[in-house]
Design a protein around this motif. Structure first.
Motif, PDB file in Angstrom:
ATOM      1  N   CYS A  38      11.843  47.371  33.693  1.00 37.19           N
ATOM      2  CA  CYS A  38      12.047  47.279  32.289  1.00 37.19           C
ATOM      3  C   CYS A  38      10.688  47.800  31.523  1.00 37.19           C
ATOM      4  CB  CYS A  38      12.450  46.058  31.936  1.00 37.19           C
ATOM      5  SG  CYS A  38      12.880  45.887  30.287  1.00 37.19           S
ATOM      6  N   ILE A  40      10.157  46.584  28.337  1.00 38.20           N
ATOM      7  CA  ILE A  40       9.543  45.544  27.505  1.00 38.20           C
ATOM      8  C   ILE A  40       9.569  44.131  27.793  1.00 38.20           C
ATOM      9  CG2 ILE A  40      10.813  47.151  25.476  1.00 38.20           C
ATOM     10  CD1 ILE A  40      12.896  44.986  24.971  1.00 38.20           C
ATOM     11  N   CYS A  45      13.325  36.579  28.517  1.00 36.78           N
ATOM     12  CA  CYS A  45      13.727  36.929  29.849  1.00 36.78           C
ATOM     13  C   CYS A  45      12.811  36.542  30.783  1.00 36.78           C
ATOM     14  CB  CYS A  45      13.366  38.314  29.959  1.00 36.78           C
ATOM     15  SG  CYS A  45      13.800  39.455  31.394  1.00 36.78           S
ATOM     16  N   VAL A  52      18.658  39.666  30.612  1.00 31.84           N
ATOM     17  CA  VAL A  52      19.463  38.656  29.869  1.00 31.84           C
ATOM     18  C   VAL A  52      20.106  39.293  28.599  1.00 31.84           C
ATOM     19  CG1 VAL A  52      18.920  36.732  28.233  1.00 31.84           C
ATOM     20  CG2 VAL A  52      17.706  37.092  30.406  1.00 31.84           C
ATOM     21  N   ASN A 121      17.931  48.311  26.018  1.00 28.42           N
ATOM     22  CA  ASN A 121      17.175  47.800  24.984  1.00 28.42           C
ATOM     23  C   ASN A 121      16.917  48.825  23.700  1.00 28.42           C
ATOM     24  OD1 ASN A 121      14.812  49.347  25.671  1.00 28.42           O
ATOM     25  ND2 ASN A 121      14.079  47.603  27.207  1.00 28.42           N
TER      26      ASN A 121
HETATM   27 FE1  SF4 Z   1      13.842  43.866  29.904  1.00 29.74          FE
HETATM   28 FE2  SF4 Z   1      16.381  43.004  29.611  1.00 29.74          FE
HETATM   29 FE3  SF4 Z   1      14.309  41.325  30.396  1.00 29.74          FE
HETATM   30 FE4  SF4 Z   1      14.452  42.262  27.625  1.00 29.74          FE
HETATM   31  S1  SF4 Z   1      16.049  40.791  28.914  1.00 29.74           S
HETATM   32  S2  SF4 Z   1      12.667  42.026  29.020  1.00 29.74           S
HETATM   33  S3  SF4 Z   1      15.319  44.202  27.997  1.00 29.74           S
HETATM   34  S4  SF4 Z   1      15.004  43.070  31.512  1.00 29.74           S
END
Ligand code: SF4
Ligand code: CLF
Length: 290
Positions: A38, A40, A45, A52, A121
């Protein structure tokens, strides 16, 4: 409101369990967990679990190679011919993993008729759009939790963008711009866009209606307001009640169609949306009201 779709896309949407509530009991989807990285860090998360933004807490999907993902798809489609959508939704961000595109290509060559779906995202959306189009993705979800950088800065701790880490409002501005530009460009290119928004009481609850208005302007097809999963840096926040979520959905409905049957799938879920319920905790069922 909403975009005008051609015949082929209308068929795909009518067989997409997330985009059409009438399709959810008839048609299924398979998620291929080929995207672990990822770019970000969302405050809700916990990295060892699935993203998430399109997932549920406390589960980890086994990461597959593109070849393994193709093999799995072949087996599952042979067994469950009602699966019409092949999607990549994590466990990290699909656009931060080259394997996403390798996998889609393998799938498209083997199953040219299948709908390819992806959830992101949005940080890399403008620059990855040509590749998304090349691989034939027709339905795309972008998680947009705020369009106000001050609010977004409370939700995302930092982003990693073109080799640099950005934090706070500066990071938020980059991500929001890329999400909105990317959504617009994707819709202009004929992709049907869904937006997921995580409802976080006290942070973006009053703001979500502004997001809905923006989605209307952009021509987004459907919006999915998801309840916060309170973990990570947001572990102490209360998730919304079903009533709070319903009120937000009703306020947004005049601007953009609302999805109300989301199951917050794992990054490796498959079958009908309702099928994975066996693995869901009682606590979680109460939050998402199923
Ligand atoms: Fe990355 Fe998804 Fe975690 Fe956000 S919820 S940091 S987009 S893996
Ligand atoms: Fe998967 Fe998402 Fe495509 Fe659906 S799930 S990538 S749009 S095929 Fe659907 Fe699951 Fe909710 Fe997502 S019920 S978490 S909205």
């Amino acid at each position: 409101n909403g975009p005008i779709l051609g015949e082929e896309l209308l068929r795909k949407i009518s067989e997409h369990p997330c985009y059409d509530k009438n399709a959810q009991h008839k048609y299924g989807r398979i998620h291929l967990a080929v995207a672990p990285a990822c770019n970000i860090q969302c405050n809700f998360c916990v990295r060892e679990f699935d993203c998430v933004n399109e997932s549920r807490p406390g589960v980890t999907s086994k990461v597959l190679t593109p070849e393994e993902a193709l093999e799995k798809t072949k087996q599952i489609l042979a067994e469950y011919p009602f699966i019409k959508v092949v999607a990549i939704a994590g466990p990290g961000d699909p656009l931060a993993n080259d394997e996403t595109f390798e996998t889609f290509e393998l799938i498209r060559n083997e199953f040219p008729e299948i709908t390819l779906c992806m959830s992101t995202n949005g940080l890399m959306l403008p620059e990855k759009l040509p590749e998304i189009l090349r691989t034939g993705v027709s339905t795309l979800t972008v998680t947009v939790n705020a369009i106000d950088p001050e609010i977004q800065a409370k939700i995302v701790d930092h982003i990693f963008y073109h080799g640099k880490v950005y934090k706070g409002v500066e990071a938020a501005k980059i991500q929001i711009k890329n999400q909105l530009d990317g959504i617009k460009a994707a819709i202009d290119a004929g992709i049907v866009v869904k937006v997921n928004t995580v409802l976080i009481p006290g942070i973006n609850d009053k703001h979500i209606i502004e997001i809905a208005k923006k989605l209307n302007e952009l021509g987004v097809y459907i919006m999915n307001v998801m309840p916060l999963i309170n973990q990570g840096a947001f572990a102490d926040l209360e998730p919304p009640t079903p009533e709070e979520r319903k009120a937000v959905q009703e306020a947004c409905e005049p601007y953009v169609m609302q999805m109300r049957h989301c199951r917050q799938c794992r990054a490796d879920a498959y079958g009908l949306l309702a099928q994975d319920m066996s693995q869901m905790s009682e606590e979680r069922r109460k939050v998402i009201k199923i």
